[in-house]
Scaffold this motif. Structure first.
Motif, PDB file in Angstrom:
ATOM      1  N   ASP A   3      11.637  -9.020   0.313  1.00  0.00           N
ATOM      2  CA  ASP A   3      12.136  -8.366   1.526  1.00  0.00           C
ATOM      3  C   ASP A   3      13.242  -7.366   1.174  1.00  0.00           C
ATOM      4  N   GLU A   4      14.144  -7.766   0.315  1.00  0.00           N
ATOM      5  CA  GLU A   4      15.248  -6.916  -0.135  1.00  0.00           C
ATOM      6  C   GLU A   4      14.732  -5.680  -0.882  1.00  0.00           C
ATOM      7  N   ALA A   5      13.768  -5.863  -1.770  1.00  0.00           N
ATOM      8  CA  ALA A   5      13.213  -4.752  -2.547  1.00  0.00           C
ATOM      9  C   ALA A   5      12.469  -3.768  -1.651  1.00  0.00           C
ATOM     10  N   LEU A   6      11.687  -4.277  -0.713  1.00  0.00           N
ATOM     11  CA  LEU A   6      10.966  -3.400   0.208  1.00  0.00           C
ATOM     12  C   LEU A   6      11.933  -2.627   1.101  1.00  0.00           C
ATOM     13  N   ALA A   7      13.001  -3.267   1.520  1.00  0.00           N
ATOM     14  CA  ALA A   7      14.018  -2.580   2.325  1.00  0.00           C
ATOM     15  C   ALA A   7      14.665  -1.455   1.527  1.00  0.00           C
ATOM     16  N   ALA A   8      14.953  -1.697   0.261  1.00  0.00           N
ATOM     17  CA  ALA A   8      15.561  -0.669  -0.595  1.00  0.00           C
ATOM     18  C   ALA A   8      14.605   0.494  -0.815  1.00  0.00           C
ATOM     19  N   ALA A   9      13.338   0.196  -1.004  1.00  0.00           N
ATOM     20  CA  ALA A   9      12.337   1.249  -1.188  1.00  0.00           C
ATOM     21  C   ALA A   9      12.243   2.115   0.059  1.00  0.00           C
ATOM     22  N   ALA A  10      12.213   1.493   1.208  1.00  0.00           N
ATOM     23  CA  ALA A  10      12.143   2.244   2.468  1.00  0.00           C
ATOM     24  C   ALA A  10      13.407   3.064   2.687  1.00  0.00           C
ATOM     25  N   GLU A  11      14.548   2.489   2.377  1.00  0.00           N
ATOM     26  CA  GLU A  11      15.815   3.200   2.539  1.00  0.00           C
ATOM     27  C   GLU A  11      15.890   4.421   1.614  1.00  0.00           C
ATOM     28  N   ALA A  12      15.237   4.339   0.462  1.00  0.00           N
ATOM     29  CA  ALA A  12      15.218   5.458  -0.482  1.00  0.00           C
ATOM     30  C   ALA A  12      14.262   6.564  -0.041  1.00  0.00           C
ATOM     31  N   GLY A  13      13.533   6.319   1.046  1.00  0.00           N
ATOM     32  CA  GLY A  13      12.625   7.332   1.562  1.00  0.00           C
ATOM     33  C   GLY A  13      11.193   7.209   1.075  1.00  0.00           C
ATOM     34  N   LEU A  14      10.894   6.132   0.369  1.00  0.00           N
ATOM     35  CA  LEU A  14       9.528   5.924  -0.100  1.00  0.00           C
ATOM     36  C   LEU A  14       8.648   5.505   1.072  1.00  0.00           C
ATOM     37  N   GLU A  15       7.362   5.815   0.949  1.00  0.00           N
ATOM     38  CA  GLU A  15       6.428   5.544   2.045  1.00  0.00           C
ATOM     39  C   GLU A  15       5.395   4.468   1.719  1.00  0.00           C
ATOM     40  N   THR A  16       5.177   4.228   0.428  1.00  0.00           N
ATOM     41  CA  THR A  16       4.158   3.254   0.035  1.00  0.00           C
ATOM     42  C   THR A  16       4.706   2.318  -1.032  1.00  0.00           C
ATOM     43  N   TRP A  17       4.051   1.175  -1.137  1.00  0.00           N
ATOM     44  CA  TRP A  17       4.388   0.158  -2.139  1.00  0.00           C
ATOM     45  C   TRP A  17       3.084  -0.344  -2.726  1.00  0.00           C
ATOM     46  N   GLU A  18       2.977  -0.290  -4.061  1.00  0.00           N
ATOM     47  CA  GLU A  18       1.799  -0.820  -4.731  1.00  0.00           C
ATOM     48  C   GLU A  18       2.170  -2.162  -5.363  1.00  0.00           C
ATOM     49  N   PRO A  19       1.709  -3.248  -4.779  1.00  0.00           N
ATOM     50  CA  PRO A  19       2.023  -4.553  -5.348  1.00  0.00           C
ATOM     51  C   PRO A  19       1.129  -4.860  -6.550  1.00  0.00           C
ATOM     52  N   ALA A  20       1.552  -5.824  -7.326  1.00  0.00           N
ATOM     53  CA  ALA A  20       0.745  -6.368  -8.423  1.00  0.00           C
ATOM     54  C   ALA A  20       0.519  -7.841  -8.099  1.00  0.00           C
ATOM     55  N   TRP A  21      -0.700  -8.172  -7.756  1.00  0.00           N
ATOM     56  CA  TRP A  21      -1.012  -9.540  -7.333  1.00  0.00           C
ATOM     57  C   TRP A  21      -1.670 -10.327  -8.436  1.00  0.00           C
ATOM     58  N   GLU A  22      -1.291 -11.578  -8.529  1.00  0.00           N
ATOM     59  CA  GLU A  22      -1.933 -12.499  -9.449  1.00  0.00           C
ATOM     60  C   GLU A  22      -2.925 -13.397  -8.720  1.00  0.00           C
ATOM     61  N   SER A  23      -2.834 -13.418  -7.390  1.00  0.00           N
ATOM     62  CA  SER A  23      -3.778 -14.200  -6.594  1.00  0.00           C
ATOM     63  C   SER A  23      -3.930 -13.572  -5.222  1.00  0.00           C
ATOM     64  N   GLU A  24      -5.023 -13.885  -4.567  1.00  0.00           N
ATOM     65  CA  GLU A  24      -5.276 -13.326  -3.236  1.00  0.00           C
ATOM     66  C   GLU A  24      -4.294 -13.857  -2.188  1.00  0.00           C
ATOM     67  N   ASN A  25      -3.632 -14.951  -2.470  1.00  0.00           N
ATOM     68  CA  ASN A  25      -2.690 -15.540  -1.520  1.00  0.00           C
ATOM     69  C   ASN A  25      -1.426 -14.701  -1.333  1.00  0.00           C
ATOM     70  N   GLN A  26      -1.155 -13.801  -2.242  1.00  0.00           N
ATOM     71  CA  GLN A  26       0.060 -13.006  -2.146  1.00  0.00           C
ATOM     72  C   GLN A  26      -0.013 -11.942  -1.056  1.00  0.00           C
TER      73      GLN A  26
END
Length: 79
Positions: A26-49
């Protein structure tokens, strides 16, 4: 132009602190949005994420336009 980030650098940041990105997502996504970024590419190890992202991305006004999925395409011996 759409500008975003992938999770790897954020993973490295929290790893250097002896912590896990998942515990600060939550903290990292908030920082990314505050920096003006529009997208986030996650790296998943399982479909549950995916469930956490379904809630957190819209909360921060971010989109997921891609995802990194580590897969093993080759198994066994290659001759």
């Amino acid at each position: 132009m759409i500008v975003g980030t992938n999770a790897f650098r954020w993973f490295q940041h929290y790893q250097q602190l002896g912590q896990k990105l998942e515990d600060h997502l939550d903290e990292a996504l908030a920082a990314a949005a505050e920096a003006g970024l529009e997208t986030w590419e996650p790296a998943w190890e399982s479909e549950n994420q995916g469930e956490a992202f379904a809630v957190l991305l819209p909360k921060h006004g971010l989109q997921m336009v891609s995802v990194y999925l580590p897969i093993n395409l080759i198994s066994g011996d290659i001759d």
